[in-house]
Design an enzyme around this catalytic site. Structure first.
Site, PDB file in Angstrom:
ATOM      1  N   ASP A 129      32.319  37.593  34.949  1.00 53.44           N
ATOM      2  CA  ASP A 129      32.574  36.409  35.765  1.00 53.44           C
ATOM      3  C   ASP A 129      33.112  35.313  34.840  1.00 53.44           C
ATOM      4  O   ASP A 129      33.180  35.469  33.611  1.00 53.44           O
ATOM      5  CB  ASP A 129      31.284  35.968  36.484  1.00 53.44           C
ATOM      6  CG  ASP A 129      31.586  35.160  37.736  1.00 53.44           C
ATOM      7  OD1 ASP A 129      30.805  35.206  38.700  1.00 53.44           O
ATOM      8  OD2 ASP A 129      32.639  34.484  37.762  1.00 53.44           O
ATOM      9  N   GLU A 146      29.472  27.892  45.563  1.00 56.54           N
ATOM     10  CA  GLU A 146      28.588  28.240  44.443  1.00 56.54           C
ATOM     11  C   GLU A 146      27.397  27.298  44.318  1.00 56.54           C
ATOM     12  O   GLU A 146      26.816  26.902  45.332  1.00 56.54           O
ATOM     13  CB  GLU A 146      29.415  28.307  43.154  1.00 56.54           C
ATOM     14  CG  GLU A 146      30.553  29.339  43.247  1.00 56.54           C
ATOM     15  CD  GLU A 146      31.175  29.648  41.909  1.00 56.54           C
ATOM     16  OE1 GLU A 146      32.395  29.601  41.789  1.00 56.54           O
ATOM     17  OE2 GLU A 146      30.424  29.971  40.969  1.00 56.54           O
TER      18      GLU A 146
HETATM   19  C1  GLC Z   1      33.445  32.032  39.924  1.00 52.49           C
HETATM   20  C2  GLC Z   1      32.660  32.984  40.792  1.00 52.49           C
HETATM   21  C3  GLC Z   1      33.355  34.294  41.045  1.00 52.49           C
HETATM   22  C4  GLC Z   1      34.854  34.091  41.011  1.00 52.49           C
HETATM   23  C5  GLC Z   1      35.236  33.677  39.600  1.00 52.49           C
HETATM   24  C6  GLC Z   1      36.731  33.381  39.473  1.00 52.49           C
HETATM   25  O1  GLC Z   1      32.570  31.351  39.069  1.00 52.49           O
HETATM   26  O2  GLC Z   1      31.330  33.291  40.400  1.00 52.49           O
HETATM   27  O3  GLC Z   1      32.908  34.781  42.313  1.00 52.49           O
HETATM   28  O4  GLC Z   1      35.520  35.303  41.352  1.00 52.49           O
HETATM   29  O5  GLC Z   1      34.499  32.556  39.149  1.00 52.49           O
HETATM   30  O6  GLC Z   1      37.066  32.244  40.210  1.00 52.49           O
END
Ligand code: GLC
Length: 565
Positions: free
Chosen positions: A294, A486
């Protein structure tokens, strides 16, 4: 004579070198192409393939070429200017041409969070967030939504979406509850199969299909207290029973990638969890795609950055979403290999997994955008599919006699609440901006516009605060959560705010029948409005096509949504 012999020998060498470039031969098997290509690669080129940089952090586009970067991403809201589909395609092709100018011409794979439509791109169709799709219980519809999303993503050149999120949210205080399809493993299983087939089709090699990403492995929705990136404190038996089934189906469906979760399992971060990432996912379950970290997920591991890299790569992460300090990442990873702290076998395994997906996507044959798809972005046909998703996502929570359907004639409707005329509130987070936004952030139909299509305009009086209720028969009040994504969406108290309760109470005390429409990313505590409501309708985060809500309110379609929580 000698000169002639030399020329013949050099020509022979040239032919052999050409013939031996199996990796460029589309008729060779993927395995043959991978093995041939990796045999030609330097350590620098291999480590570059494992590096995903954020587009907005590139010091120069030339870094793509100079550091042999294997992947780029757009984080939420990271868009070109102007934010048009064509501008995205031009940006993608410019980046791709950098990659194609390297020695081995290995194309980039570009990833993006197209999680409810191609939601970074202005005027793309925005679908209901997954919680609404879960309420449909309709795999065909979930697949259609993913297919349309894949077409709109591919139209901009992009190859890979960080979707579906098959989290199983167990505590609705979690700000990412709406990214999951519902609170049961059965919903994750149903959605994983449908969405992955929608995104990836029968072959990744089609111009209209893209690689999917099952996320976030594993247990992201099970953290104690719904804390985002928190700690999932459950037994292995519970982890496998609740949070694993979706991934079993995702692997069966051939998902190309899996994203590691920020969260921990019983105190150990997933990004450094060898048992879960390698022993379970890759070995026991046989996942043969690649694991992407991530966003800066490895940075949360204990120790300094070089140790983060060592722990995560050795645990089984194949590509690191750095996304900013990619030069540092590459430098440290090369050092780790030269110091035998990360084996070349682990590097080769990661690179082979990544190259496999690139070959399967057909990127070596068709690296640039297929411009013929551009006119499909935001098309009416796509909007009609999103409207059907909205319709089938609607759940009637309470309905007293004959308050619905609304009448198309001889009924004055007071439409109340900011959310009744605000595309941003309809769509929620991950829309144009990471956290979403308010107002006319993209092309779509608000509930006010949809209601007006169903009745004479003089029969609809809109007000944000319900100040003018005279001469109306019924009030439709929209209560909407502000957009969030988030950790920004964590909410300790899910009770409807007093200001919204007041809107419903005022309408009821004015003697009107009241219909409440709820735009929310999760179940809310609605007790305070029940005494003032004749009907309560859960519309989740419906996206750009509010016509689908009007279809139910005016009785053109019967509601059949079921609660996903
Ligand atoms: C974010 C998320 C993830 C996403 C990634 C790229 O923090 O946790 O779901 O795909 O970063 O944006």
């Amino acid at each position: 004579m000698k000169f002639v012999t030399l020329k013949i020998f050099l020509f022979f060498l040239f032919i052999v070198s050409l013939k031996a470039q199996i990796y460029l031969d589309p008729n060779a098997t993927v395995e043959e192409r991978v093995d041939d290509l990796i045999s030609r690669m330097t350590l620098e080129e291999k480590v570059g393939q494992m590096t995903q940089a954020g587009r907005s952090f590139l010091n120069s586009e030339n870094d793509i070429r100079d550091y042999f970067l294997g992947s780029l991403l757009s984080g939420g809201g990271s868009s070109p200017n102007p934010n048009t589909a064509e501008s995205w395609a031009n940006m993608y092709d410019s980046y791709q041409n950098q990659a194609l100018s390297t020695r081995l011409k290995i194309p980039l794979i570009y990833g993006i969070d197209a999680v409810h439509g191609h939601n970074n791109v202005k005027d793309a169709v925005i679908f209901p967030h997954n919680i609404g799709l879960g309420a449909t219980r309709n795999p065909d519809l979930i697949r259609n939504a993913a297919e349309v999303t894949a077409v709109e993503v591919a139209a901009t050149g992009i190859d890979w979406t960080f979707a579906p999120c098959i989290a199983v949210p167990r505590d609705e205080k979690w700000g990412r509850t709406y990214e999951g399809f519902g609170e049961t493993p059965e919903l994750a299983e149903l959605a994983a199969v449908a969405a992955i087939y929608g995104y990836q089709g029968d072959s990744l090699n089609e111009q209209k299909t893209i690689a999917a990403c099952a996320k976030h492995f594993i247990g992201d929705g099970g953290t104690t207290g719904g804390i985002d990136q928190g700690n999932t404190e459950i037994s292995e038996e519970e982890l496998r029973a609740i949070h694993l089934p979706g991934y079993l189906k995702a692997i069966e469906a051939g998902v190309g990638t899996v994203m590691a979760s920020y969260s921990s399992w019983n105190g150990q971060k997933l990004h450094g969890h060898y048992y879960l990432l390698t022993t379970l996912l890759k070995e026991e379950l046989g996942f043969d795609g690649f694991i992407v970290s991530d966003w800066a997920g490895i940075d949360q591991l204990p120790g300094d950055y070089k140790n983060d890299i060592k722990e995560s790569i050795n645990a089984g992460v194949d590509m690191v979403m750095v996304p900013d300090r990619y030069v540092e990442f590459i430098t440290f990873l090369k050092e780790l290999v030269n110091e035998n702290q990360v084996s070349i076998e682990r590097i080769d395994d990661a690179v082979k997994r990544i190259l496999k997906i690139k070959f399967e996507l057909g990127l070596f044959e068709n690296p640039l955008t297929d411009r013929s798809l551009l006119n499909l972005v935001g098309s009416q046909e796509h909007r009609n599919i999103a409207r059907e998703c909205v319709r089938e996502s609607i759940v009637i929570l309470q309905k007293k006699d004959n308050v619905l359907p609304l009448r198309k004639e001889n009924q004055k409707i007071a439409l109340i609440g900011k959310g009744a005329d605000d595309i941003g509130l309809q769509c929620g987070g991950w829309t144009i901006y990471w956290q979403g936004g308010l107002g006319d952030i993209t092309e779509g139909t608000t509930l006010l516009e949809a209601v007006k299509k169903n009745t004479d305009h003089s029969n609809v009086i809109f007000s944000e605060n319900g100040e003018d209720l005279s001469d109306t028969d019924i009030a439709v009040i929209v209560i909407a959560e502000e957009p969030y994504a988030e950790f920004e969406g964590f909410k300790e108290d899910l009770t409807i705010p007093d200001s919204d309760v007041e809107l419903v109470k005022k309408a009821k005390e004015a003697g009107l029948k009241t219909v409440v429409i709820l735009y929310s990313g999760r179940p809310m505590i609605i007790n305070p409005i029940l005494q003032y409501s004749d009907a309560v309708v859960a519309a989740w985060l419906p996206g750009t096509e509010a016509d689908g809500i009007a279809d139910i309110l005016f009785g053109d379609f019967q509601p059949k949504g079921l609660l996903p929580h």
